[in-house]
Design a protein around this motif. Structure first.
Motif, PDB file in Angstrom:
ATOM      1  N   LEU A  69       0.865  -1.178   0.000  1.00  0.00           N
ATOM      2  CA  LEU A  69       0.000   0.000   0.000  1.00  0.00           C
ATOM      3  C   LEU A  69       0.898   1.224   0.000  1.00  0.00           C
ATOM      4  O   LEU A  69       1.554   1.522   0.999  1.00  0.00           O
ATOM      5  CB  LEU A  69      -0.911  -0.021   1.223  1.00  0.00           C
ATOM      6  CG  LEU A  69      -1.902   1.138   1.377  1.00  0.00           C
ATOM      7  CD1 LEU A  69      -2.839   1.231   0.179  1.00  0.00           C
ATOM      8  CD2 LEU A  69      -2.696   0.995   2.671  1.00  0.00           C
ATOM      9  N   HIS A  70       0.936   1.921  -1.120  1.00  0.00           N
ATOM     10  CA  HIS A  70       1.929   2.987  -1.331  1.00  0.00           C
ATOM     11  C   HIS A  70       1.241   4.348  -1.374  1.00  0.00           C
ATOM     12  O   HIS A  70       0.384   4.602  -2.220  1.00  0.00           O
ATOM     13  CB  HIS A  70       2.681   2.751  -2.639  1.00  0.00           C
ATOM     14  CG  HIS A  70       3.770   3.746  -2.879  1.00  0.00           C
ATOM     15  ND1 HIS A  70       5.014   3.659  -2.291  1.00  0.00           N
ATOM     16  CD2 HIS A  70       3.794   4.876  -3.632  1.00  0.00           C
ATOM     17  CE1 HIS A  70       5.764   4.679  -2.683  1.00  0.00           C
ATOM     18  NE2 HIS A  70       5.043   5.433  -3.499  1.00  0.00           N
ATOM     19  N   LEU A  71       1.649   5.224  -0.451  1.00  0.00           N
ATOM     20  CA  LEU A  71       1.111   6.580  -0.384  1.00  0.00           C
ATOM     21  C   LEU A  71       2.056   7.539  -1.091  1.00  0.00           C
ATOM     22  O   LEU A  71       3.201   7.736  -0.670  1.00  0.00           O
ATOM     23  CB  LEU A  71       0.933   7.023   1.068  1.00  0.00           C
ATOM     24  CG  LEU A  71      -0.389   6.635   1.757  1.00  0.00           C
ATOM     25  CD1 LEU A  71      -0.535   5.127   1.824  1.00  0.00           C
ATOM     26  CD2 LEU A  71      -0.476   7.263   3.140  1.00  0.00           C
ATOM     27  N   ALA A  72       1.565   8.133  -2.173  1.00  0.00           N
ATOM     28  CA  ALA A  72       2.375   9.104  -2.906  1.00  0.00           C
ATOM     29  C   ALA A  72       2.612  10.345  -2.055  1.00  0.00           C
ATOM     30  O   ALA A  72       1.877  10.624  -1.099  1.00  0.00           O
ATOM     31  CB  ALA A  72       1.678   9.481  -4.211  1.00  0.00           C
ATOM     32  N   LEU A  73       3.635  11.096  -2.399  1.00  0.00           N
ATOM     33  CA  LEU A  73       3.882  12.371  -1.729  1.00  0.00           C
ATOM     34  C   LEU A  73       2.645  13.249  -1.866  1.00  0.00           C
ATOM     35  O   LEU A  73       2.131  13.443  -2.955  1.00  0.00           O
ATOM     36  CB  LEU A  73       5.093  13.052  -2.362  1.00  0.00           C
ATOM     37  CG  LEU A  73       5.497  14.404  -1.759  1.00  0.00           C
ATOM     38  CD1 LEU A  73       5.961  14.230  -0.323  1.00  0.00           C
ATOM     39  CD2 LEU A  73       6.593  15.053  -2.609  1.00  0.00           C
ATOM     40  N   GLY A  79       5.931   4.896   1.154  1.00  0.00           N
ATOM     41  CA  GLY A  79       5.672   6.183   0.514  1.00  0.00           C
ATOM     42  C   GLY A  79       5.907   7.349   1.440  1.00  0.00           C
ATOM     43  O   GLY A  79       6.389   7.196   2.573  1.00  0.00           O
ATOM     44  N   LYS A  80       5.546   8.532   0.976  1.00  0.00           N
ATOM     45  CA  LYS A  80       5.778   9.765   1.726  1.00  0.00           C
ATOM     46  C   LYS A  80       4.489  10.411   2.201  1.00  0.00           C
ATOM     47  O   LYS A  80       4.480  11.578   2.595  1.00  0.00           O
ATOM     48  CB  LYS A  80       6.562  10.754   0.855  1.00  0.00           C
ATOM     49  CG  LYS A  80       7.955  10.287   0.471  1.00  0.00           C
ATOM     50  CD  LYS A  80       8.851  10.113   1.686  1.00  0.00           C
ATOM     51  CE  LYS A  80      10.267   9.713   1.290  1.00  0.00           C
ATOM     52  NZ  LYS A  80      11.131   9.532   2.484  1.00  0.00           N
ATOM     53  N   GLY A  81       3.391   9.674   2.157  1.00  0.00           N
ATOM     54  CA  GLY A  81       2.107  10.217   2.571  1.00  0.00           C
ATOM     55  C   GLY A  81       1.866  10.107   4.055  1.00  0.00           C
ATOM     56  O   GLY A  81       2.727   9.669   4.832  1.00  0.00           O
ATOM     57  N   GLY A 108       8.859   5.104   5.290  1.00  0.00           N
ATOM     58  CA  GLY A 108       8.663   6.449   4.799  1.00  0.00           C
ATOM     59  C   GLY A 108       7.395   7.144   5.238  1.00  0.00           C
ATOM     60  O   GLY A 108       7.304   8.372   5.182  1.00  0.00           O
ATOM     61  N   VAL A 109       6.402   6.402   5.681  1.00  0.00           N
ATOM     62  CA  VAL A 109       5.063   6.944   5.925  1.00  0.00           C
ATOM     63  C   VAL A 109       4.993   7.622   7.294  1.00  0.00           C
ATOM     64  O   VAL A 109       5.707   7.257   8.226  1.00  0.00           O
ATOM     65  CB  VAL A 109       4.025   5.808   5.822  1.00  0.00           C
ATOM     66  CG1 VAL A 109       2.614   6.321   6.111  1.00  0.00           C
ATOM     67  CG2 VAL A 109       4.065   5.167   4.442  1.00  0.00           C
ATOM     68  N   THR A 110       4.104   8.614   7.411  1.00  0.00           N
ATOM     69  CA  THR A 110       3.786   9.239   8.690  1.00  0.00           C
ATOM     70  C   THR A 110       2.457   8.702   9.199  1.00  0.00           C
ATOM     71  O   THR A 110       1.457   8.696   8.473  1.00  0.00           O
ATOM     72  CB  THR A 110       3.700  10.761   8.550  1.00  0.00           C
ATOM     73  OG1 THR A 110       4.991  11.281   8.222  1.00  0.00           O
ATOM     74  CG2 THR A 110       3.229  11.416   9.840  1.00  0.00           C
ATOM     75  N   PHE A 111       2.450   8.232  10.446  1.00  0.00           N
ATOM     76  CA  PHE A 111       1.238   7.785  11.124  1.00  0.00           C
ATOM     77  C   PHE A 111       0.978   8.779  12.254  1.00  0.00           C
ATOM     78  O   PHE A 111       1.805   8.902  13.160  1.00  0.00           O
ATOM     79  CB  PHE A 111       1.412   6.381  11.695  1.00  0.00           C
ATOM     80  CG  PHE A 111       1.716   5.322  10.661  1.00  0.00           C
ATOM     81  CD1 PHE A 111       0.688   4.622  10.051  1.00  0.00           C
ATOM     82  CD2 PHE A 111       3.025   5.028  10.301  1.00  0.00           C
ATOM     83  CE1 PHE A 111       0.962   3.639   9.106  1.00  0.00           C
ATOM     84  CE2 PHE A 111       3.311   4.046   9.361  1.00  0.00           C
ATOM     85  CZ  PHE A 111       2.271   3.351   8.762  1.00  0.00           C
ATOM     86  N   GLN A 112      -0.147   9.473  12.224  1.00  0.00           N
ATOM     87  CA  GLN A 112      -0.365  10.511  13.222  1.00  0.00           C
ATOM     88  C   GLN A 112      -1.772  10.429  13.821  1.00  0.00           C
ATOM     89  O   GLN A 112      -2.702   9.896  13.217  1.00  0.00           O
ATOM     90  CB  GLN A 112      -0.146  11.900  12.627  1.00  0.00           C
ATOM     91  CG  GLN A 112      -1.189  12.332  11.597  1.00  0.00           C
ATOM     92  CD  GLN A 112      -0.939  13.751  11.098  1.00  0.00           C
ATOM     93  OE1 GLN A 112       0.213  14.178  10.966  1.00  0.00           O
ATOM     94  NE2 GLN A 112      -2.005  14.480  10.821  1.00  0.00           N
ATOM     95  N   ASN A 113      -1.872  10.965  15.045  1.00  0.00           N
ATOM     96  CA  ASN A 113      -3.163  11.147  15.703  1.00  0.00           C
ATOM     97  C   ASN A 113      -3.901   9.819  15.865  1.00  0.00           C
ATOM     98  O   ASN A 113      -5.087   9.694  15.563  1.00  0.00           O
ATOM     99  CB  ASN A 113      -4.020  12.153  14.922  1.00  0.00           C
ATOM    100  CG  ASN A 113      -5.167  12.716  15.747  1.00  0.00           C
ATOM    101  OD1 ASN A 113      -5.185  12.606  16.964  1.00  0.00           O
ATOM    102  ND2 ASN A 113      -6.133  13.297  15.059  1.00  0.00           N
TER     103      ASN A 113
END
Length: 552
Positions: free
Chosen positions: A95-99, A143-145, A235-240
């Motif tokens: 599962l790839h999150l684009a910028l 990814g970078k999302g 690379g991914v950000t997981f927040q909140n």
């Protein structure tokens, strides 16, 4: 066919550089990595709409299922604001999150289903994780999302954690407060759950449906991969997150690289990374800023954890920065299956409540051993820079206003399978600029903390060394720059203690106090005792022969 992230058998030890590249590290098992076909399906082609309003759960799941059914590949989340309910991963999917991709989980709690799972080391009922997978193989999120968990719609908040203005704003937003008006809850269901002791436990004779009335209290983790193999998070950000952020459970061959986890400082239970009963992996180049422990090693709780019998083992953890967190690198308190063969290096803790934190309590059982830590820098640590505590009281490590900071009174208990053990832990090259206590070692009278080595450290703090119920503790080339100089070091009911090359600020009132009738064989070596106004003070029933002072 062209592949992404080709499968490579990596020897964990081969990935290290510097002093930690020991024969012990090189003997660790190989980490098997992920591999995916280049075939790509965009969620946009499955009907997803990036308007920040449309709930795209079906489109996400359709894309994931389609890729998996065709033998694997990439599910692409393009740039845009995508809303979704919880999603389930499948084997062989990246599962790839684009910028620029921002995936926000819905705040509609009816979109989440209650399931039987494990949380805090025991069988539990919880809302299914926002990203969930079980019995999978070869999975990745890259990814970078950004994933946003909408955690503020789930979490309770203590009034003491906020400013007066923040508290008033929160209360006026809705929700309910408890009778004392000191804790806010997002709903009456959440408040009701808080009044039930260990409400999340899956109790005998109970079914999932029996927990519906406290559903809002049973917050979902953001990501859970259970009993799975070959996992990559990169690379991914997981927040909140509503609760724990990243939770691999009983899984193996795990790589967490370049990941960011963010949650408010007041966010209860928002651990960044919980590796529970996992084996073989690497955590590197991450940034964590959360409301609970950051890098946390777990392996089940009490009898259930011992019955599971799955230690967390064979991990490299390196090159990571932690800001707010209850602990920077943590083992416990749910460590009943044990932890071993963990190599930690090049960490920065900035404003973290506690730095290196080892915690357990009676009833846990389990053995934590063969832990190697080096090159750790700390700044502005409100609690302990380094702590080994076998009397964990399940409260914040930094006392709030009005709470006592005094250690609990500890009485001896019989040894049994619930007696935990900490042993064979090496720590090298540590600095700390500001802490309440530099080093706290607190074992049990029936089970000392054993064979701890701390070498090459410069620690600035209020208090220096506090060593209680320990056996085989060695400090070498450790500088304790303490503001409280009465004493710089305290040893109580401990034996086989070697303090070699200790430096401290000149003019200390007392260098060392030794108390407890079971203290013996304390060596003070290569240390200038004359810089203190008084070198050693002995408690009642402690012979002066307990301490030997020598130069080598």
């Amino acid at each position: 066919m062209k592949t992404l992230f080709p499968i490579v058998a990596l020897t964990v030890g081969a990935l290290l550089t510097g002093p930690a590249s020991s024969a012990q590290v090189s003997s660790l098992p190989k980490v098997k990595t992920t591999s995916f076909k280049a075939d790509t399906v965009s969620i946009a082609t499955q009907g997803a709409v990036a308007d920040g309003l449309t709930v795209n759960t079906a489109a996400f799941q359709k894309a994931i299922d389609a890729v998996s059914q065709k033998g694997g590949g990439v599910v692409l989340v393009p740039r845009g604001h995508w809303r979704t309910g919880p999603i389930e991963m499948r084997s062989n999917v990246n599962l790839h999150l684009a910028l620029g991709a921002f995936v926000q989980f819905t705040d509609n709690h009816t979109d989440y289903k209650l399931i039987k799972t494990s949380w805090e080391g025991v069988a539990a009922v919880r809302n299914q994780a926002q990203i969930y997978g079980q019995d999978l193989e070869n999975i990745a999120i890259t990814g970078k999302g950004i994933f946003d968990g909408n955690g503020h719609t789930w979490r309770m908040v203590k009034k003491s954690k906020l400013t007066e203005t923040e508290w008033k704003r929160l209360v006026s937003s809705g929700g309910v407060t408890n009778d004392k008006k000191d804790t806010w809850y997002p709903s009456a269901s959440s408040l009701k759950g808080s009044t039930i002791p260990e409400a999340f436990y899956l109790k005998p004779g109970k079914e999932v449906k029996d927990y519906e009335d406290i559903k809002d209290f049973l917050r979902p983790d953001m990501l859970v991969f259970a009993r799975s193999k070959r996992i990559l998070l990169e690379g991914v950000t997981f927040q909140n997150s509503p609760a724990w952020t990243i939770h691999p459970l009983m899984s193996e061959d795990i790589i967490v690289r370049g990941v960011t986890a963010l949650s408010p400082e007041y966010g209860q239970n928002t651990d960044a990374l919980d590796l529970e009963s996992c084996k073989n992996g690497i955590v590197e180049d991450c940034t964590f800023d959360v409301g609970d422990d950051a890098i946390c090693i777990k392996s089940g709780r009490d009898e259930q954890g011992r019955e599971r019998g799955m230690p967390t083992e064979n991990f490299i953890i390196r090159n990571t920065t932690v800001y707010h967190a209850h602990g920077g690198f943590v083992i416990g308190s749910e460590m009943s299956g044990g932890a071993r063969n963990i190599y930690v290096s090049n960490l920065n803790f900035i404003g973290t409540d506690v730095g290196l934190r080892f915690k357990t309590t009676r009833g846990r059982g389990g053995v934590v051993e063969n832990i190697f830590i080096e090159n750790v820098s700390m700044k502005d640590i409100p609690g302990q820079a380094i702590i080994f505590d076998m009397y964990y009281m399940a409260k914040d490590p930094v006392p709030l206003v009005g709470e006592s900071a005094a250690p609990p009174v500890i009485e001896a208990k019989p040894l049994n399978e619930g007696t935990p053990q900490f042993r064979n832990i090496q720590i090298k090259n540590v600095t700390c600029d500001g802490a309440e206590t530099a080093i706290l070692v607190r074992g049990l009278p029936e089970m000392a903390i054993k064979n701890i080595s701390i070498e090459n450290a410069v620690l600035q703090s209020q208090k220096g060394l506090v060593c209680i119920e320990a056996d085989g503790i060695k400090l070498k080339n450790v500088t304790l720059l303490t503001k409280q100089t009465m004493p710089v070091m305290e040893v109580q009911n401990s034996k086989n203690i070697t303090l070699d090359g200790i430096k401290y600020a000149p003019g200390a009132e007392l260098l060392m106090r030794v108390t407890g009738d079971r203290s013996k064989d304390v060596k003070l070596v290569n240390t200038d005792t004359k810089q203190a106004k008084k070198s050693i003070e002995f408690g009642d029933k402690v012979s002066k022969k307990t301490v030997t002072v020598s130069q080598r």
